[in-house]
Design a protein around this motif. Structure first.
Motif, mmCIF file in Angstrom:
data_model
loop_
_atom_site.group_PDB
_atom_site.id
_atom_site.type_symbol
_atom_site.label_atom_id
_atom_site.label_comp_id
_atom_site.label_asym_id
_atom_site.label_seq_id
_atom_site.Cartn_x
_atom_site.Cartn_y
_atom_site.Cartn_z
ATOM 1 N N SER A 85 29.091 -82.676 -58.426
ATOM 2 C CA SER A 85 29.401 -82.895 -57.221
ATOM 3 C C SER A 85 27.964 -82.249 -56.424
ATOM 4 C CB SER A 85 30.408 -81.985 -56.684
ATOM 5 O OG SER A 85 30.768 -82.271 -55.551
ATOM 6 N N THR A 87 26.266 -81.651 -52.112
ATOM 7 C CA THR A 87 26.905 -81.208 -50.774
ATOM 8 C C THR A 87 25.525 -81.150 -49.963
ATOM 9 O OG1 THR A 87 27.857 -79.863 -49.314
ATOM 10 C CG2 THR A 87 27.007 -78.540 -51.058
ATOM 11 N N THR A 88 25.359 -81.684 -48.782
ATOM 12 C CA THR A 88 24.468 -81.500 -47.904
ATOM 13 C C THR A 88 24.674 -80.381 -46.891
ATOM 14 O OG1 THR A 88 24.123 -83.905 -47.838
ATOM 15 C CG2 THR A 88 22.782 -82.496 -46.133
ATOM 16 N N VAL A 89 23.881 -79.217 -46.846
ATOM 17 C CA VAL A 89 24.199 -77.971 -46.147
ATOM 18 C C VAL A 89 23.685 -78.071 -44.853
ATOM 19 C CG1 VAL A 89 24.223 -75.522 -46.308
ATOM 20 C CG2 VAL A 89 24.718 -76.742 -48.310
ATOM 21 N N TYR B 139 29.009 -71.477 -48.014
ATOM 22 C CA TYR B 139 30.059 -72.804 -47.843
ATOM 23 C C TYR B 139 29.630 -73.850 -48.624
ATOM 24 C CZ TYR B 139 32.037 -70.506 -43.806
ATOM 25 O OH TYR B 139 33.016 -69.653 -43.282
ATOM 26 N N MET B 140 28.514 -73.850 -49.183
ATOM 27 C CA MET B 140 27.974 -74.820 -50.194
ATOM 28 C C MET B 140 29.076 -74.997 -51.271
ATOM 29 S SD MET B 140 25.104 -73.437 -52.686
ATOM 30 C CE MET B 140 25.258 -71.698 -53.345
ATOM 31 N N GLY B 143 31.586 -76.984 -50.273
ATOM 32 C CA GLY B 143 31.260 -78.396 -49.938
ATOM 33 C C GLY B 143 31.252 -79.144 -51.135
ATOM 34 N N ASN B 147 34.037 -82.125 -52.189
ATOM 35 C CA ASN B 147 33.295 -83.329 -52.366
ATOM 36 C C ASN B 147 33.902 -84.064 -53.751
ATOM 37 O OD1 ASN B 147 32.004 -85.627 -51.728
ATOM 38 N ND2 ASN B 147 30.109 -84.789 -52.915
ATOM 39 N N GLU B 192 31.146 -80.680 -36.195
ATOM 40 C CA GLU B 192 29.868 -80.431 -36.704
ATOM 41 C C GLU B 192 29.878 -80.447 -38.302
ATOM 42 O OE1 GLU B 192 26.881 -76.786 -36.265
ATOM 43 O OE2 GLU B 192 28.098 -76.985 -34.899
ATOM 44 N N PRO B 193 28.831 -81.094 -39.105
ATOM 45 C CA PRO B 193 29.069 -80.950 -40.670
ATOM 46 C C PRO B 193 28.499 -79.266 -40.800
ATOM 47 C CG PRO B 193 27.405 -82.330 -39.961
ATOM 48 C CD PRO B 193 28.041 -82.284 -38.652
ATOM 49 N N ILE B 194 29.153 -78.930 -41.818
ATOM 50 C CA ILE B 194 28.748 -77.485 -42.145
ATOM 51 C C ILE B 194 28.018 -77.757 -43.687
ATOM 52 C CG2 ILE B 194 29.353 -75.274 -42.883
ATOM 53 C CD1 ILE B 194 31.313 -75.305 -40.699
ATOM 54 N N ALA B 195 28.990 -78.233 -44.815
ATOM 55 C CA ALA B 195 28.465 -78.375 -45.881
ATOM 56 C C ALA B 195 29.264 -79.547 -46.367
ATOM 57 C CB ALA B 195 28.582 -77.225 -47.106
ATOM 58 N N GLU B 196 28.575 -80.793 -46.337
ATOM 59 C CA GLU B 196 29.413 -82.188 -46.438
ATOM 60 C C GLU B 196 30.157 -82.247 -47.508
ATOM 61 O OE1 GLU B 196 27.323 -85.582 -45.261
ATOM 62 O OE2 GLU B 196 25.731 -84.339 -44.345
#
Lengths: 157, 382
Positions: A85, A87-89, B139-140, B143, B147, B192-196
């Motif tokens: 997986s 993610t973009t943080v 928060y990652m 995310g 995902n 607002e995105p934080i950790a997509e």
């Protein structure tokens, strides 16, 4: 019992600001010592396998978290893997927006039963896919200090 | 052994985004005096006190030292659980079951607005050697997990957003919820995105509040309450703390905690036997993951059920009628307390406009939040 009065004027509210300055030394122990020494000196990823249940841990460990038996010996694994997986943080630790969003991945590591968390480098977020093959990028040997930042990140292989 | 433990009194504050007019002690004090008043007891009648606190959240070392005075527990048997309120509820239940303690008080508090650096504090929960040096907000973890959840087609992005829409709308009918709102799926997706793919509205915002409950033996219950609610089962479990070796897609610890509680409560078919559930929804998709882990929906079905309104008030299984964490607020170790509180109100028929009709068995589930895997479950009945 019970409170019969309340502060009902905002300008009468007071507080005291405090901090807790705490510093630590986090010792590696047997397993992580071997792992980080191998990264630093040889650029290798060391895993270790539990003889009881067959689970292969990365980083190498000194005991199995499932069987609780001692694990002896280590095996070098390629350090390559597959994106499980990503993610973009977008936020910094203080919740302010990042100037450059950080691209982070959880990687299924080849030859192990573990995943590794690190930055993805050399690829744009919109090109990353679950299942993408990646390989590690290490700092130059002279700059390695035997900790997780010796790995710059993982990049498409 | 005694077979039944009652919740005979509840006390709680409103759950609010800030609480500048009260100290953390006064929040617990307010909840405590209400609970004691309802049960018709005084602190001297209490045989054991169980508090819930965690040093970094309170801002004290050995924060259990700072738990007793506002409860009337000074120089009384008192202890502190650094977990969720539902962990403390389980300990309180066991105290009563020993027959050495007839009346036990359980407490939890959130004074989140006192914490100036919550993301840093949460980051301290990551492994200091392997993960923390990356200097990325915890928060990652949410995310990455969300995902993967979406990549495995366990739910769609819109179904996750539908959880937010439902819970914030539910909170509009809860007079003590901090974050009730009428939002649309697009509001959530466009936030607002934080950790997509996690966006701002997918995350339960922090809130303050305190909850105190009085537990007692079956024998004492009629003298303390004319509408006792019974604790039928409790369960708890934690996966490995390491991000490298734990399970990611399924909330295995939640499943095991649920199975333990179901077994104790004699529930063979959760989807049929549970009338309403208050589950952890700290991040939108967690509600779906948790509902499936608790066997309330088959894997991959909770999102569709949410979309179809089956988890809405009036649906086949109302979930987070209180508003949940997304609508009431993220209360840290008090999160489970808000869920148990909602069940007590519902099972007594005191939930006002949001009352679920014919509710007789309720499930509350807590998760200790990012980046933990610790879970606790309680099953209550009237």
């Amino acid at each position: 019992m019970g409170l019969t009065e309340r502060i009902n004027k905002t300008d009468k509210l007071s507080y005291y600001e405090g901090q807790i300055p705490i510093e630590y030394v986090y010792t590696y122990g047997l397993g992580l010592e071997k792992f980080f020494r191998a990264i630093k000196d040889q650029g290798k990823f060391l895993a270790s396998t539990c003889k009881e249940c067959g689970v292969t841990y990365l980083p190498a460990r000194s005991f199995c978290e499932r069987c609780l038996v001692k694990i002896e010996g280590t095996t070098a694994v390629p350090g390559t893997g597959t994106v499980y997986s990503y993610t973009t943080v977008h936020l910094n630790m203080d919740e302010s927006p990042k100037k450059e969003p950080a691209l982070v991945a959880l990687i299924d590591m080849d030859g192990t039963d573990c995943r590794f968390l690190h930055y993805l480098t050399g690829v744009k977020a919109d090109k990353v896919k679950v299942g993408m093959k990646v390989k590690p990028a290490l700092k130059a040997k002279k700059d390695r200090k035997g900790h997780i930042e010796d790995i710059v990140g993982f990049q498409p292989s | 052994m005694r077979e039944k433990v009652a919740i005979a009194g509840i006390g709680y504050t409103a759950f609010t985004s800030v609480s500048p007019g009260s100290s953390y002690r006064e929040l617990t004090y307010e909840a405590a005096v209400k609970a004691y008043d309802e049960a018709g007891i005084e602190p001297k009648d209490v045989d054991s006190f169980i508090c819930t606190s965690e040093d970094f959240l309170e801002g004290y070392s050995i924060s259990d030292e700072y738990c007793n005075d506002q409860l009337g527990a000074v120089l009384k048997p008192a202890q502190t659980i650094p977990g969720d309120f539902i962990h403390s509820l389980a300990v309180g239940m066991m105290h009563v079951l020993t027959e050495r303690f007839d009346i036990v008080v359980v407490q939890a508090l959130s004074k989140a607005s006192n914490m100036k650096t919550i993301p840093e504090m949460i980051n301290f929960a990551l492994d200091p050697v392997l993960n923390r040096p990356l200097d990325i907000t915890a928060y990652m973890v949410a995310g990455l997990e969300m995902n993967r959840f979406l990549a495995e087609e366990r739910a769609t992005r819109k179904q996750c957003a539908a959880v937010v829409v439902k819970n914030k709308a539910n909170a509009l009918l809860n007079p003590v919820a901090a974050y009730g709102a009428r939002v649309s799926i697009d509001h959530v997706l466009d936030s607002e995105p934080i950790a997509e793919p996690v966006c701002l509205l997918d995350v339960a915002p922090y809130a303050d509040g305190a909850v105190v409950m009085v537990l007692c033996s079956e024998k004492l219950a009629p003298s303390l309450s004319d509408r006792p609610v019974w604790i039928n089962g409790v369960g708890w479990s934690s996966d490995s703390p390491t991000l490298e070796s734990r399970e990611w897609t399924d909330a295995v610890a939640v499943r095991l905690a649920g199975d333990m509680a179901y077994k104790m409560a004699g529930i063979a078919c959760p989807a049929k036997d549970v009338d309403l559930a208050e589950v952890n929804d700290e991040i939108s998709f967690k509600e779906l993951q948790h509902l499936e882990a608790l066997r309330l929906f088959d894997p991959g079905q909770a999102g569709k059920a949410t979309e179809d309104g089956r988890t809405s008030p009036g649906g086949t299984l109302p979930v987070n009628v209180s508003g949940g964490g997304l609508g009431v607020g993220h209360l840290f170790e008090c999160s489970g307390a808000q869920k148990v509180l909602e069940l007590v109100l519902q099972l007594r028929g005191e939930a006002g406009e949001r009352q679920v009709s014919d509710a007789s068995v309720g499930l509350a589930q807590a998760w200790r939040g990012i980046p933990s895997t610790s879970a606790a479950v309680a099953i209550l009945s009237n």
